[in-house]
Design an enzyme around this catalytic site. Structure first.
Site, PDB file in Angstrom:
ATOM      1  N   THR A 217       2.270  43.667  55.942  1.00 43.99           N
ATOM      2  CA  THR A 217       3.285  43.370  56.957  1.00 43.99           C
ATOM      3  C   THR A 217       3.542  44.606  57.809  1.00 43.99           C
ATOM      4  O   THR A 217       3.704  45.717  57.284  1.00 43.99           O
ATOM      5  CB  THR A 217       4.588  42.896  56.270  1.00 43.99           C
TER       6      THR A 217
ATOM      7  N   THR B 149      -4.004  59.857  57.200  1.00 49.29           N
ATOM      8  CA  THR B 149      -4.899  59.789  56.045  1.00 49.29           C
ATOM      9  C   THR B 149      -5.495  58.384  55.916  1.00 49.29           C
ATOM     10  O   THR B 149      -6.700  58.226  55.694  1.00 49.29           O
ATOM     11  CB  THR B 149      -4.126  60.170  54.764  1.00 49.29           C
TER      12      THR B 149
ATOM     13  N   GLN C  70      -4.018  66.298  65.147  1.00 50.27           N
ATOM     14  CA  GLN C  70      -3.294  67.437  65.741  1.00 50.27           C
ATOM     15  C   GLN C  70      -3.369  67.465  67.264  1.00 50.27           C
ATOM     16  O   GLN C  70      -2.585  68.164  67.905  1.00 50.27           O
ATOM     17  CB  GLN C  70      -3.839  68.756  65.185  1.00 50.27           C
TER      18      GLN C  70
ATOM     19  N   HIS D 127       3.833  61.176  62.893  1.00 50.73           N
ATOM     20  CA  HIS D 127       4.805  62.249  62.606  1.00 50.73           C
ATOM     21  C   HIS D 127       4.425  63.600  63.194  1.00 50.73           C
ATOM     22  O   HIS D 127       5.186  64.553  63.108  1.00 50.73           O
ATOM     23  CB  HIS D 127       5.096  62.335  61.097  1.00 50.73           C
TER      24      HIS D 127
ATOM     25  N   CYS E  75      -1.998  75.894  50.214  1.00 48.22           N
ATOM     26  CA  CYS E  75      -2.536  74.597  50.593  1.00 48.22           C
ATOM     27  C   CYS E  75      -1.613  73.522  50.057  1.00 48.22           C
ATOM     28  O   CYS E  75      -0.627  73.798  49.404  1.00 48.22           O
ATOM     29  CB  CYS E  75      -3.964  74.424  50.104  1.00 48.22           C
TER      30      CYS E  75
HETATM   31  N1  PLP Z   1      -5.749  65.251  59.789  1.00 49.59           N
HETATM   32  C1  PLP Z   1      -5.207  66.395  60.222  1.00 49.59           C
HETATM   33  C2  PLP Z   1      -5.997  67.288  61.114  1.00 49.59           C
HETATM   34  C3  PLP Z   1      -3.908  66.740  59.836  1.00 49.59           C
HETATM   35  O1  PLP Z   1      -3.379  67.883  60.269  1.00 49.59           O
HETATM   36  C4  PLP Z   1      -3.186  65.870  58.986  1.00 49.59           C
HETATM   37  C5  PLP Z   1      -1.842  66.225  58.517  1.00 49.59           C
HETATM   38  O2  PLP Z   1      -1.476  67.366  58.467  1.00 49.59           O
HETATM   39  C6  PLP Z   1      -3.799  64.677  58.580  1.00 49.59           C
HETATM   40  C7  PLP Z   1      -5.081  64.397  58.995  1.00 49.59           C
HETATM   41  C8  PLP Z   1      -3.089  63.696  57.684  1.00 49.59           C
HETATM   42  O3  PLP Z   1      -2.136  62.979  58.408  1.00 49.59           O
HETATM   43  P1  PLP Z   1      -0.961  62.193  57.649  1.00 49.59           P
HETATM   44  O4  PLP Z   1      -0.018  63.223  57.151  1.00 49.59           O
HETATM   45  O5  PLP Z   1      -0.347  61.316  58.692  1.00 49.59           O
HETATM   46  O6  PLP Z   1      -1.603  61.412  56.567  1.00 49.59           O
END
Ligand code: PLP
Length: 405
Positions: free
Chosen positions: A239, A74, A181, A203, A327
């Site tokens: 940091t 994100t 993904q 993750h 969702c």
């Molecule tokens: N973009 C996609 C396509 C995702 O599937 C996800 C998480 O499911 C994200 C962005 C967000 O990633 P994060 O959970 O590391 O913020």
């Protein structure tokens, strides 16, 4: 309740690989210094950050200096979108994206719409694919940024990224790709690609939560999203999360060594599960393109039942999957991805995503195959709808649904 866990929700998050945990531990227990410190206890830690950056650069075939570490996918998406638009000298005010992006792209773009940017959201077809003529029409000399995901989190559908990138380049637009993904599941080579910015998240590839990265092609101007210290060569203050960065480096190396397995053994497991369900459980539909898809993802609609009910029943058996309709906000709104694909009303609510990883085995699939039919049969008996006719009768409801209410 069962104690066995069959984890088929790897697009939500993944198990941290044991090798990754082992590599992180010394940086939690012993080498906790600040990499910016003048003393070597801290300063030496910086070498491990450099090493992790190199490991990640091998996975993506790019140079280490083009990568910055962030806290998650994100943050990388927000940085790419807001950071580049703020730094853009030429004031273009048009953004192109798709209707099926993750909220981590959709919401920043919706925000920019309120700030006066014109947005084009590209539609997808029934298989979740883009119409390339529409892509060509949408991107113009007015377009500042094109932001398109590499692979969809719900269906696994893979977009023709290089083709889109060439169109963006021809019009002088920046090209950002949310590859959260895709990274670690399929090979991605950035060296000769049209991608200017690429987002990834630890993750999703067996590193812990709380670490992401952003590829920024040399020459792309960007204002830091997190302004602070000089970390990441002034491109991201804060940091460094050293244990997480070390973890991402090792996870990247492991992913690279498992690509062959992902496209053979993991894909074969996914295909076995998918084919079995489609052949043996009536009224099931595959959501997504049959081939142009991540090797680990299968999204299947079980018509006439609710995805939530399926998930709860599977959870009681220790099977973790995910619903197309639940969702992140926890509402029961059908997924925007499946709606954009025009998944029929009878199927959208019962759509279920199975996403595998290299830690899944044949016996996991045997277990699901052994238990799923009874779950579906029981839920269908309880469902007030048993055929298309039942569902299509209440026109009032269907109209409301079509109007997005
Ligand atoms: N973009 C996609 C396509 C995702 O599937 C996800 C998480 O499911 C994200 C962005 C967000 O990633 P994060 O959970 O590391 O913020």
């Amino acid at each position: 309740m069962t104690t066995r866990v069959i984890y088929l929700d790897n697009n939500a998050t993944t198990m941290v690989a044991p090798e990754v945990v082992a590599a992180m531990l010394p940086f939690l227990q012993k080498f906790y210094g600040n990499p910016s410190s003048m003393h070597s206890f801290g300063g030496d830690v910086a070498k491990h950050i450099d090493h992790a950056r190199e490991q990640l650069s091998h996975l993506l075939d790019c140079s280490p200096e083009t990568l910055i570490f962030t806290s998650c996918g994100t943050e990388s998406n927000n940085t790419a979108i807001f950071g580049t638009l703020e730094a853009m000298q030429e004031k273009r005010r048009h953004l192109v994206t798709t209707m099926v992006e993750h909220p981590a792209v959709r919401n920043p773009i919706n925000f920019l719409a309120k700030k006066g940017y014109r947005i084009t959201e590209l539609p997808v077809d029934r298989q979740g694919m883009l119409d390339m003529d529409k892509v060509r029409e949408a991107i113009t000399e007015e377009t500042a940024l094109v932001s398109v995901m590499y692979a969809n989190n719900e269906t696994g559908v893979i977009f023709p990224i290089e083709e889109i990138g060439q169109i963006a380049k021809a019009k002088g637009a920046l090209f950002h790709v949310d590859a959260v993904q895709a990274v670690g599941k399929i090979p991605i080579a950035l060296a000769n690609s049209t991608i200017d910015l690429l987002t990834l998240s630890g993750h999703k590839l067996h590193a812990p939560k709380g670490i992401g990265a952003l590829f920024i092609r040399r020459g792309v101007r960007m204002r830091p999203f997190l302004m602070g210290g000089h970390q990441e060569r002034g491109r991201r203050g804060g940091t460094e999360a050293v244990p997480n960065i070390v973890a991402l480096g090792v996870a990247a190396e492991l992913a690279q060594s498992h690509f062959a397995e992902e496209s053979t053994r993991v894909k074969a497991l996914r295909d076995r599960l998918e084919t079995w369900i489609l052949e043996h459980i009536p009224n099931t539909i595959l959501n997504g393109h049959p081939e142009k898809r991540l090797p680990n993802t299968s999204n299947i609609a079980f018509e006439y039942i609710e995805g939530e009910a399926i998930l709860l029943s599977l959870a009681q058996l220790g099977i973790c999957a995910s619903s197309g309709s639940a969702c992140t906000s926890g509402s029961l709104e059908p997924s925007h991805v499946l709606r954009a694909m025009n998944v029929p009303f009878t199927a959208i609510h019962g759509s279920t995503r199975f996403s595998l990883s290299r830690y899944n085995t044949d016996s996991d699939i045997d277990y699901v195959i052994a238990h799923l039919p009874a779950v579906i049969e029981r839920l269908r008996k309880m469902s007030p709808f048993t055929s298309k006719a039942d569902i299509e009768l209440p026109d009032v409801l269907k109209e409301k649904y079509d109007a997005g209410q």
